[in-house]
Design a protein around this motif. Structure first.
Motif, mmCIF file in Angstrom:
data_model
loop_
_atom_site.group_PDB
_atom_site.id
_atom_site.type_symbol
_atom_site.label_atom_id
_atom_site.label_comp_id
_atom_site.label_asym_id
_atom_site.label_seq_id
_atom_site.Cartn_x
_atom_site.Cartn_y
_atom_site.Cartn_z
ATOM 1 N N PHE A 275 0.799 -1.235 0.000
ATOM 2 C CA PHE A 275 0.000 0.000 0.000
ATOM 3 C C PHE A 275 0.831 1.285 0.000
ATOM 4 O O PHE A 275 0.266 2.371 -0.112
ATOM 5 N N GLY A 276 2.141 1.174 0.147
ATOM 6 C CA GLY A 276 2.973 2.372 0.186
ATOM 7 C C GLY A 276 2.861 3.156 1.476
ATOM 8 O O GLY A 276 3.226 4.341 1.529
ATOM 9 N N ILE A 277 2.372 2.536 2.533
ATOM 10 C CA ILE A 277 2.243 3.210 3.830
ATOM 11 C C ILE A 277 3.634 3.426 4.427
ATOM 12 O O ILE A 277 4.492 2.554 4.343
ATOM 13 N N ASP A 278 3.845 4.582 5.039
ATOM 14 C CA ASP A 278 5.127 4.873 5.686
ATOM 15 C C ASP A 278 5.526 3.727 6.611
ATOM 16 O O ASP A 278 4.704 3.222 7.383
ATOM 17 N N HIS A 279 6.783 3.363 6.555
ATOM 18 C CA HIS A 279 7.273 2.233 7.343
ATOM 19 C C HIS A 279 6.896 2.352 8.823
ATOM 20 O O HIS A 279 6.346 1.414 9.417
ATOM 21 N N ALA A 280 7.180 3.480 9.427
ATOM 22 C CA ALA A 280 6.923 3.647 10.855
ATOM 23 C C ALA A 280 5.447 3.461 11.178
ATOM 24 O O ALA A 280 5.088 2.924 12.232
ATOM 25 N N ARG A 281 4.596 3.896 10.271
ATOM 26 C CA ARG A 281 3.156 3.814 10.520
ATOM 27 C C ARG A 281 2.643 2.385 10.404
ATOM 28 O O ARG A 281 1.694 2.016 11.082
ATOM 29 N N THR A 282 3.293 1.587 9.579
ATOM 30 C CA THR A 282 2.905 0.168 9.538
ATOM 31 C C THR A 282 3.247 -0.516 10.857
ATOM 32 O O THR A 282 2.521 -1.411 11.299
ATOM 33 N N LEU A 283 4.330 -0.101 11.487
ATOM 34 C CA LEU A 283 4.713 -0.683 12.778
ATOM 35 C C LEU A 283 3.681 -0.322 13.841
ATOM 36 O O LEU A 283 3.312 -1.158 14.682
ATOM 37 N N ALA A 284 3.217 0.912 13.799
ATOM 38 C CA ALA A 284 2.199 1.350 14.758
ATOM 39 C C ALA A 284 0.870 0.636 14.534
ATOM 40 O O ALA A 284 0.086 0.453 15.473
ATOM 41 N N VAL A 285 0.620 0.216 13.301
ATOM 42 C CA VAL A 285 -0.601 -0.545 12.995
ATOM 43 C C VAL A 285 -0.506 -1.965 13.551
ATOM 44 O O VAL A 285 -1.458 -2.477 14.164
ATOM 45 N N ILE A 286 0.645 -2.597 13.370
ATOM 46 C CA ILE A 286 0.773 -4.017 13.695
ATOM 47 C C ILE A 286 1.125 -4.276 15.164
ATOM 48 O O ILE A 286 0.619 -5.246 15.762
ATOM 49 N N ALA A 287 1.969 -3.451 15.762
ATOM 50 C CA ALA A 287 2.472 -3.742 17.113
ATOM 51 C C ALA A 287 1.363 -3.990 18.141
ATOM 52 O O ALA A 287 1.407 -4.996 18.867
ATOM 53 N N PRO A 288 0.349 -3.122 18.254
ATOM 54 C CA PRO A 288 -0.672 -3.365 19.283
ATOM 55 C C PRO A 288 -1.406 -4.700 19.100
ATOM 56 O O PRO A 288 -1.634 -5.432 20.078
ATOM 57 N N SER A 289 -1.756 -5.025 17.867
ATOM 58 C CA SER A 289 -2.452 -6.289 17.621
ATOM 59 C C SER A 289 -1.542 -7.486 17.881
ATOM 60 O O SER A 289 -1.980 -8.516 18.405
ATOM 61 N N HIS A 290 -0.287 -7.343 17.527
ATOM 62 C CA HIS A 290 0.688 -8.405 17.766
ATOM 63 C C HIS A 290 0.801 -8.698 19.265
ATOM 64 O O HIS A 290 0.800 -9.861 19.689
ATOM 65 N N TYR A 291 0.868 -7.647 20.065
ATOM 66 C CA TYR A 291 1.017 -7.843 21.511
ATOM 67 C C TYR A 291 -0.269 -8.386 22.138
ATOM 68 O O TYR A 291 -0.226 -9.192 23.066
ATOM 69 N N LYS A 292 -1.406 -7.972 21.623
ATOM 70 C CA LYS A 292 -2.663 -8.507 22.139
ATOM 71 C C LYS A 292 -2.844 -9.977 21.757
ATOM 72 O O LYS A 292 -3.276 -10.791 22.579
ATOM 73 N N TYR A 293 -2.500 -10.318 20.536
ATOM 74 C CA TYR A 293 -2.645 -11.706 20.097
ATOM 75 C C TYR A 293 -1.705 -12.622 20.874
ATOM 76 O O TYR A 293 -2.067 -13.756 21.223
ATOM 77 N N ASN A 294 -0.507 -12.152 21.147
ATOM 78 C CA ASN A 294 0.497 -12.958 21.855
ATOM 79 C C ASN A 294 0.600 -12.568 23.331
ATOM 80 O O ASN A 294 1.661 -12.701 23.940
ATOM 81 N N PHE A 295 -0.523 -12.149 23.887
ATOM 82 C CA PHE A 295 -0.536 -11.580 25.239
ATOM 83 C C PHE A 295 0.027 -12.550 26.276
ATOM 84 O O PHE A 295 0.858 -12.164 27.108
ATOM 85 N N GLU A 296 -0.385 -13.790 26.260
ATOM 86 C CA GLU A 296 0.052 -14.741 27.285
ATOM 87 C C GLU A 296 1.562 -14.955 27.249
ATOM 88 O O GLU A 296 2.211 -15.048 28.286
ATOM 89 N N ALA A 297 2.112 -15.025 26.054
ATOM 90 C CA ALA A 297 3.550 -15.259 25.917
ATOM 91 C C ALA A 297 4.374 -14.035 26.289
ATOM 92 O O ALA A 297 5.526 -14.162 26.722
ATOM 93 N N LYS A 298 3.786 -12.853 26.157
ATOM 94 C CA LYS A 298 4.535 -11.625 26.345
ATOM 95 C C LYS A 298 4.138 -10.838 27.601
ATOM 96 O O LYS A 298 4.750 -9.806 27.896
ATOM 97 N N LYS A 299 3.172 -11.318 28.350
ATOM 98 C CA LYS A 299 2.609 -10.455 29.390
ATOM 99 C C LYS A 299 3.587 -10.126 30.514
ATOM 100 O O LYS A 299 3.509 -9.034 31.096
ATOM 101 N N ASP A 300 4.522 -11.016 30.816
ATOM 102 C CA ASP A 300 5.487 -10.693 31.866
ATOM 103 C C ASP A 300 6.359 -9.508 31.460
ATOM 104 O O ASP A 300 6.624 -8.610 32.259
#
Length: 386
Positions: A275-300
């Motif tokens: 989509f040509g989205i700015d690199h930094a903005r793609t990280l801001a899109v994915i990071a929250p969902s990534h951490y929520k999906y992997n919450f149990e593994a990353k919660k500590d």
């Protein structure tokens, strides 16, 4: 803490008016290819400073490297390197120009069929054509590491490369350069550097106490200086701390002895390619969902981050960890960066499936610190980010 080896040979020249010191770093009898982006360096005075510092050195110029360094454009520069017998590269720009220069450094000495093999086959570069950098946009840390990411519009791909032969010989960092950077790019730089730290930190506790505190201090510094930098880029102290934090975020130091993730970047690169989205903005899109999906593994680690970086003191581990994700989203929003894919494109249906299939086709079957994030899980994370 895990075993590790660490060597970073890049010489850093940091501070006010440091561009003039360039003349001391260029090898004798160098035939230089000067590489830059869209030409902003000719408007903000950096080009003139560089040319003055180069003095009577033999210089050929190549401008027009785009924000996502494009393979086809870089091939034009590669032809100049070969026909003009260039023996030194000088990148004057941000991460895209420096990444493009790293590709050229590798490709100039590559003896295979096509330079794209370096990326497609993940070929490690042991020796490249020597190069230096003059940083004009703090963000990626490319000025003090040996990695690069290159885009190929023809196939809508964005792939990484690297190796010990791709460290800059030197990098000149003058914080005064940020005074001419548009606010959007400053925000991108802040978000990019912040997420670089998260990728090396947000995994699971590994007993690397000093590395954790290095990472936390970089994030705390970025949080502290972000509003100052956005409000007044001429604030030299804020600019200095911003620039050095971006460099320290990805110069290799904080990843030593610890597990690292990088799934956010792998997925984000696909959004930029598609989509040509700015690199930094793609990280801001994915990071929250990534951490929520992997919450149990990353919660500590999320909870540790919440307590130490965001000063969250109330609640149990789950409460603090979840609030830490929300604080991260709020930080991105404070930078003026949206955190849902639908904020950037209305044509997002099918994106998750496309990325999942691409990862499958490449054999990227297990991302993340546990190598357990399979393409079907990636698909779910991307859908959560819609």
């Amino acid at each position: 803490m895990n075993n590790f080896e660490f060597k970073n040979p890049t010489k850093i020249i940091f501070g006010k008016d440091s561009i003039k010191k360039l003349e001391n770093e260029i090898p004798e009898n160098a035939k230089i290819l000067l590489l830059y982006g869209g030409g902003s360096i000719k408007k903000n005075g950096i080009y003139n400073q560089v040319k003055a510092a180069l003095g009577t050195a033999t210089v050929i110029e190549f401008g027009g490297i785009p924000a996502n360094p494009e393979y086809a454009v870089l091939l034009e520069a590669l032809e100049i390197i070969k026909t003009e017998n260039i023996n030194f590269l000088l990148a004057v720009g941000g991460g895209s120009v420096i990444d493009g220069t790293k590709f050229l450094s590798a490709a100039a000495l590559y003896e295979g069929l096509t330079p794209w093999d370096i990326l497609a086959d993940n070929i490690r570069t042991e020796k490249g054509l020597p190069f230096g950098t003059v940083l004009t946009l703090p963000a990626t840390g490319s000025e003090m590491n040996s990695g690069a990411v290159i885009t190929r519009a023809e196939t809508k791909e964005k792939l990484s490369m690297g190796g010990p032969g791709l460290f800059p010989e030197f990098s000149i960092l003058d914080p005064q350069v940020i005074t001419s950077i548009p606010e959007r790019q400053l925000a991108n730089g802040l978000a990019d550097a912040f997420t670089h730290v998260l990728e090396q930190y947000m995994t699971y506790p590994s007993g690397a106490l000093l590395q954790d505190r290095f990472a936390e201090s970089i994030m705390q510094t970025i949080i502290e200086v972000a509003p100052k930098v956005l409000k007044d880029p001429t604030d030299y102290q804020a600019a200095s701390n911003f620039m050095w934090s971006c460099t320290m975020a990805l110069n290799g130091l904080i990843q030593k002895g610890v597990p690292t993730d990088w799934a956010v970047h792998a997925i984000g690169h696909e959004l930029t390619a598609l989509f040509g989205i700015d690199h930094a903005r793609t990280l801001a899109v994915i990071a929250p969902s990534h951490y929520k999906y992997n919450f149990e593994a990353k919660k500590d680690k999320l909870a540790q981050y919440g307590e130490r970086v965001w000063n969250i003191t109330e609640g149990n581990t789950d409460d603090i960890a979840y609030l830490a994700i929300e604080k991260t989203v709020a930080f991105f929003h404070a930078l003026g960066i949206n955190t849902k894919l639908s904020d950037y494109t209305k044509d997002f249906e099918g994106t998750a499936e496309t990325i999942s299939q691409r990862f499958t086709d490449r054999g990227w079957l297990g991302l993340g610190e546990h190598q357990s994030l399979s393409p079907d899980k990636v698909e779910k994370i991307v859908k959560m980010a819609y």
